[in-house]
Design an enzyme around this catalytic site. Sequence first.
Site, PDB file in Angstrom:
ATOM      1  N   CYS A   7      -2.759  -8.494  -2.763  1.00  0.00           N
ATOM      2  CA  CYS A   7      -4.225  -8.666  -2.775  1.00  0.00           C
ATOM      3  C   CYS A   7      -4.612 -10.116  -2.508  1.00  0.00           C
ATOM      4  O   CYS A   7      -5.624 -10.386  -1.861  1.00  0.00           O
ATOM      5  CB  CYS A   7      -4.801  -8.303  -4.138  1.00  0.00           C
ATOM      6  SG  CYS A   7      -4.333  -6.705  -4.774  1.00  0.00           S
TER       7      CYS A   7
ATOM      8  N   ARG B 221       1.298   8.655  -8.505  1.00  0.00           N
ATOM      9  CA  ARG B 221       0.257   8.989  -7.525  1.00  0.00           C
ATOM     10  C   ARG B 221       0.897   9.764  -6.382  1.00  0.00           C
ATOM     11  O   ARG B 221       1.458   9.178  -5.447  1.00  0.00           O
ATOM     12  CB  ARG B 221      -0.416   7.719  -7.011  1.00  0.00           C
ATOM     13  CG  ARG B 221      -1.061   6.907  -8.122  1.00  0.00           C
ATOM     14  CD  ARG B 221      -1.626   5.585  -7.640  1.00  0.00           C
ATOM     15  NE  ARG B 221      -2.120   4.782  -8.756  1.00  0.00           N
ATOM     16  CZ  ARG B 221      -2.497   3.527  -8.668  1.00  0.00           C
ATOM     17  NH1 ARG B 221      -2.436   2.880  -7.510  1.00  0.00           N
ATOM     18  NH2 ARG B 221      -2.930   2.880  -9.737  1.00  0.00           N
TER      19      ARG B 221
ATOM     20  N   ASP C 197      -2.722  -0.629  -1.942  1.00  0.00           N
ATOM     21  CA  ASP C 197      -1.560  -1.517  -2.071  1.00  0.00           C
ATOM     22  C   ASP C 197      -0.922  -1.575  -3.467  1.00  0.00           C
ATOM     23  O   ASP C 197      -0.202  -2.529  -3.793  1.00  0.00           O
ATOM     24  CB  ASP C 197      -1.856  -2.925  -1.513  1.00  0.00           C
ATOM     25  CG  ASP C 197      -3.099  -3.577  -2.081  1.00  0.00           C
ATOM     26  OD1 ASP C 197      -3.786  -2.944  -2.905  1.00  0.00           O
ATOM     27  OD2 ASP C 197      -3.378  -4.728  -1.692  1.00  0.00           O
TER      28      ASP C 197
ATOM     29  N   SER D  91      -4.822  -1.732 -12.099  1.00  0.00           N
ATOM     30  CA  SER D  91      -3.895  -0.973 -12.941  1.00  0.00           C
ATOM     31  C   SER D  91      -2.612  -1.777 -13.174  1.00  0.00           C
ATOM     32  O   SER D  91      -2.379  -2.816 -12.547  1.00  0.00           O
ATOM     33  CB  SER D  91      -3.543   0.350 -12.261  1.00  0.00           C
ATOM     34  OG  SER D  91      -2.650   0.108 -11.185  1.00  0.00           O
TER      35      SER D  91
ATOM     36  N   ASP E 288     -12.761  -0.914   2.414  1.00  0.00           N
ATOM     37  CA  ASP E 288     -12.208  -2.223   2.091  1.00  0.00           C
ATOM     38  C   ASP E 288     -10.918  -2.353   2.905  1.00  0.00           C
ATOM     39  O   ASP E 288     -10.189  -1.345   3.091  1.00  0.00           O
ATOM     40  CB  ASP E 288     -11.854  -2.324   0.599  1.00  0.00           C
ATOM     41  CG  ASP E 288     -13.059  -2.669  -0.281  1.00  0.00           C
ATOM     42  OD1 ASP E 288     -14.206  -2.617   0.206  1.00  0.00           O
ATOM     43  OD2 ASP E 288     -12.838  -2.965  -1.476  1.00  0.00           O
TER      44      ASP E 288
ATOM     45  N   ASP F  47      -8.730  -7.743   0.474  1.00  0.00           N
ATOM     46  CA  ASP F  47      -9.782  -6.723   0.384  1.00  0.00           C
ATOM     47  C   ASP F  47     -10.762  -6.826   1.545  1.00  0.00           C
ATOM     48  O   ASP F  47     -11.348  -5.826   1.960  1.00  0.00           O
ATOM     49  CB  ASP F  47     -10.597  -6.893  -0.911  1.00  0.00           C
ATOM     50  CG  ASP F  47      -9.758  -6.701  -2.163  1.00  0.00           C
ATOM     51  OD1 ASP F  47      -8.545  -6.502  -2.035  1.00  0.00           O
ATOM     52  OD2 ASP F  47     -10.329  -6.752  -3.270  1.00  0.00           O
TER      53      ASP F  47
ATOM     54  N   HIS G 153      -7.968   0.909  -3.341  1.00  0.00           N
ATOM     55  CA  HIS G 153      -6.991   0.146  -2.562  1.00  0.00           C
ATOM     56  C   HIS G 153      -5.608   0.817  -2.596  1.00  0.00           C
ATOM     57  O   HIS G 153      -5.135   1.223  -3.654  1.00  0.00           O
ATOM     58  CB  HIS G 153      -6.894  -1.305  -3.021  1.00  0.00           C
ATOM     59  CG  HIS G 153      -8.225  -2.006  -2.907  1.00  0.00           C
ATOM     60  ND1 HIS G 153      -8.534  -3.128  -3.626  1.00  0.00           N
ATOM     61  CD2 HIS G 153      -9.327  -1.726  -2.156  1.00  0.00           C
ATOM     62  CE1 HIS G 153      -9.767  -3.513  -3.323  1.00  0.00           C
ATOM     63  NE2 HIS G 153     -10.268  -2.671  -2.442  1.00  0.00           N
TER      64      HIS G 153
HETATM   65  N1  ABU Z   1      -6.282  -3.943  -5.388  1.00  0.00           N
HETATM   66  C1  ABU Z   1      -5.153  -3.236  -5.886  1.00  0.00           C
HETATM   67  C2  ABU Z   1      -5.511  -2.407  -7.074  1.00  0.00           C
HETATM   68  C3  ABU Z   1      -4.691  -1.221  -7.149  1.00  0.00           C
HETATM   69  C4  ABU Z   1      -4.529  -0.713  -8.544  1.00  0.00           C
HETATM   70  O1  ABU Z   1      -5.199  -1.173  -9.460  1.00  0.00           O
HETATM   71  O2  ABU Z   1      -3.689   0.154  -8.779  1.00  0.00           O
END
Ligand code: ABU
Length: 379
Positions: A357, A269, A252, A305, A202, A112, A250
């Site tokens: 992350c 998404r 990723d 998530s 970030d 991050d 984010h």
């Molecule tokens: N830092 C990644 C979080 C992405 C997500 O919660 O989908």
Amino acid sequence: MKETSSNTVVSSWNEWDPLKHVIVGRASGTMIQAPEPAVQNDWPQQGFPLGSFGRMPEQMEAKANEHLDNFAAILENRGIWVDRPTPLDFSQAVQTPDWEQGSMFGCMPPRDVLLSVGNEILEAPMSFRSRWFEYLCYRPLLEQYYKEDPNFRWESAPKPRLTERTFKDNFWSQWNVLSDEEQWQRTKNSDWIITETEPLFDAADVARFGRDLFVQKSMVTNDAGIEWLRRHYPEHRVHTVSYTEKLPWHIDATLIPLRPGLVLTNPERSPLKKFQNELFEKNGWEIVEAPRSVRTEKMPLCTCSLWLNMNCLVLDPKTICIEAAETPMMELLDKHGFEVIPVPFFEVSPFGGGLHCATADVHREGDLEDYFPKQIEGF
Ligand code: ABU
């Protein structure tokens, strides 16, 4: 682990070249951070109702550190040099001339904070007051790299003021009572908590594909921040991307570069602009949709998530680390010719994310290359 590396090389242009040296975060001392304009934690069942804050439960922290240490050992056993950050006392209140904040957050997710592009590591601004000083956890390492690698460019983006002008008034109280449709409308307009007062991003909103950097506009990354990156990396093409995610945070777990010609995407998404995928198609890239996580429930106190099943670490174009329970993801990558290394990591998620992350690149072999020679005008 050795104490120091006498021959540090800082260099990493993408997410897939052979990994030689990496930072792996630590869970120690992580906080459910004190309330601040950008963050509203509300977990009454777990003892943290709205407005409260405190240290993550001891047993959860111990388990997360066990998984992080195990991950570091897996990487070291494959000949990858692993460094670790130095946690601060994250329970302390912090302040600048503009504000006071009741606590910090932690240092589990170096991705991050640190953006590696070529021989540069850039400290990102961060838009949470609780994360304003997080870069200090990495300073001992960056100081060491600076001494050891004469070519290392150590950079820091402008530190943001994070005054009231940076945040929209009453954002959360308004957001929480919007209908589903109204929330989607605000998402389409990228109308989230931060304003355009100052550049914010970030590092984890950036996906690195050699000359092309895909930067997600999100709850923590604004247009001013993306423009700052564009001016900072004049030799790169910086593409602004957005997806159908209500409160994006984010890139990723949304767009994952796997190797030249292969990218993993999140089926839930979709790109808000059609030409985001056209750039891949035009340049012969295969777009593979991720399977859903085997999990149906997130860990308690987790802000990420379930799509962390996509949050993988590529060790080289044929080898990838995936969370150990995520069999459908492992099977997909196996089918695409990867050796998959299962890494138990689910219990780390409340501390700030998954395998990607939890890491920041220091050195990957390989040079700057152009993987998208055919560009799309205006993107
Ligand atoms: N830092 C990644 C979080 C992405 C997500 O919660 O989908």
